[in-house]
Design a protein around this motif. Structure first.
Motif, mmCIF file in Angstrom:
data_model
loop_
_atom_site.group_PDB
_atom_site.id
_atom_site.type_symbol
_atom_site.label_atom_id
_atom_site.label_comp_id
_atom_site.label_asym_id
_atom_site.label_seq_id
_atom_site.Cartn_x
_atom_site.Cartn_y
_atom_site.Cartn_z
ATOM 1 N N GLN A 131 27.326 37.503 -0.344
ATOM 2 C CA GLN A 131 25.918 37.917 -0.333
ATOM 3 C C GLN A 131 25.517 38.521 -1.679
ATOM 4 O OE1 GLN A 131 24.945 40.950 2.530
ATOM 5 N NE2 GLN A 131 22.758 40.455 2.488
ATOM 6 N N VAL A 132 26.375 39.334 -2.258
ATOM 7 C CA VAL A 132 26.098 39.958 -3.553
ATOM 8 C C VAL A 132 26.014 38.887 -4.639
ATOM 9 C CG1 VAL A 132 26.922 41.591 -5.292
ATOM 10 C CG2 VAL A 132 27.207 42.114 -2.861
ATOM 11 N N LEU A 133 26.936 37.940 -4.609
ATOM 12 C CA LEU A 133 26.939 36.865 -5.609
ATOM 13 C C LEU A 133 25.714 35.970 -5.488
ATOM 14 C CD1 LEU A 133 30.714 35.893 -5.555
ATOM 15 C CD2 LEU A 133 29.493 37.233 -7.291
ATOM 16 N N GLU A 134 25.298 35.698 -4.273
ATOM 17 C CA GLU A 134 24.114 34.867 -4.058
ATOM 18 C C GLU A 134 22.864 35.542 -4.622
ATOM 19 O OE1 GLU A 134 21.504 33.014 -0.366
ATOM 20 O OE2 GLU A 134 23.526 33.747 0.017
ATOM 21 N N ILE A 135 22.720 36.816 -4.345
ATOM 22 C CA ILE A 135 21.572 37.558 -4.864
ATOM 23 C C ILE A 135 21.651 37.651 -6.382
ATOM 24 C CG2 ILE A 135 20.376 39.783 -4.870
ATOM 25 C CD1 ILE A 135 21.373 40.127 -1.947
ATOM 26 N N SER A 136 22.847 37.819 -6.913
ATOM 27 C CA SER A 136 23.037 37.880 -8.359
ATOM 28 C C SER A 136 22.587 36.581 -9.033
ATOM 29 C CB SER A 136 24.502 38.160 -8.674
ATOM 30 O OG SER A 136 24.715 38.128 -10.062
ATOM 31 N N GLN A 137 22.894 35.456 -8.416
ATOM 32 C CA GLN A 137 22.476 34.169 -8.963
ATOM 33 C C GLN A 137 20.958 34.024 -8.931
ATOM 34 O OE1 GLN A 137 24.774 31.454 -6.609
ATOM 35 N NE2 GLN A 137 26.533 31.539 -8.000
ATOM 36 N N LEU A 138 20.344 34.457 -7.833
ATOM 37 C CA LEU A 138 18.880 34.425 -7.744
ATOM 38 C C LEU A 138 18.255 35.318 -8.818
ATOM 39 C CD1 LEU A 138 18.397 34.622 -3.869
ATOM 40 C CD2 LEU A 138 18.031 32.620 -5.334
ATOM 41 N N LEU A 139 18.859 36.468 -9.033
ATOM 42 C CA LEU A 139 18.386 37.392 -10.052
ATOM 43 C C LEU A 139 18.486 36.759 -11.444
ATOM 44 C CD1 LEU A 139 17.378 40.165 -10.951
ATOM 45 C CD2 LEU A 139 19.734 40.975 -10.817
ATOM 46 N N ASP A 140 19.597 36.084 -11.719
ATOM 47 C CA ASP A 140 19.761 35.395 -13.001
ATOM 48 C C ASP A 140 18.664 34.352 -13.213
ATOM 49 O OD1 ASP A 140 21.998 36.850 -13.656
ATOM 50 O OD2 ASP A 140 23.418 35.278 -13.059
ATOM 51 N N GLU A 141 18.354 33.595 -12.171
ATOM 52 C CA GLU A 141 17.308 32.577 -12.270
ATOM 53 C C GLU A 141 15.947 33.205 -12.572
ATOM 54 O OE1 GLU A 141 17.442 30.313 -8.659
ATOM 55 O OE2 GLU A 141 19.473 29.594 -9.061
#
Length: 82
Positions: free
Chosen positions: A36-46
């Motif tokens: 979940q943390v990694l998924e949100i991190s990827q969205l944040l990067d985008e």
């Protein structure tokens, strides 16, 4: 406020929301590598990439002396019918 300024403001707000979500997900799961943390991190990067591109375009337009005005497609189609 111009369209690009509104877009930048919306992106900033979304970036802050995603950061807060990521912190909460970390606190909840206790692991930075949790899915979940990694998924949100990827969205944040985008979102950060979108913000940087939009900001870069706005600076380039201002430097070139262009002023962008947003017209929605609906207003254009209504005007064309008259």
């Amino acid at each position: 406020m111009e369209f690009r300024e509104k877009r930048l403001t919306a992106l900033k707000r979304n970036i802050e929301n995603l950061r807060n979500e990521m912190v909460l997900a970390y606190v909840k799961n206790g692991d930075m590598r949790h899915a979940q943390v990694l998924e949100i991190s990827q969205l944040l990067d985008e979102e950060l990439n979108r913000y940087a591109k939009c900001q870069q375009r706005a600076r380039a337009a201002a430097k070139a002396g262009h002023r962008f005005v947003y017209h929605s497609r609906r207003s254009e189609s209504v005007t064309a019918r008259r």
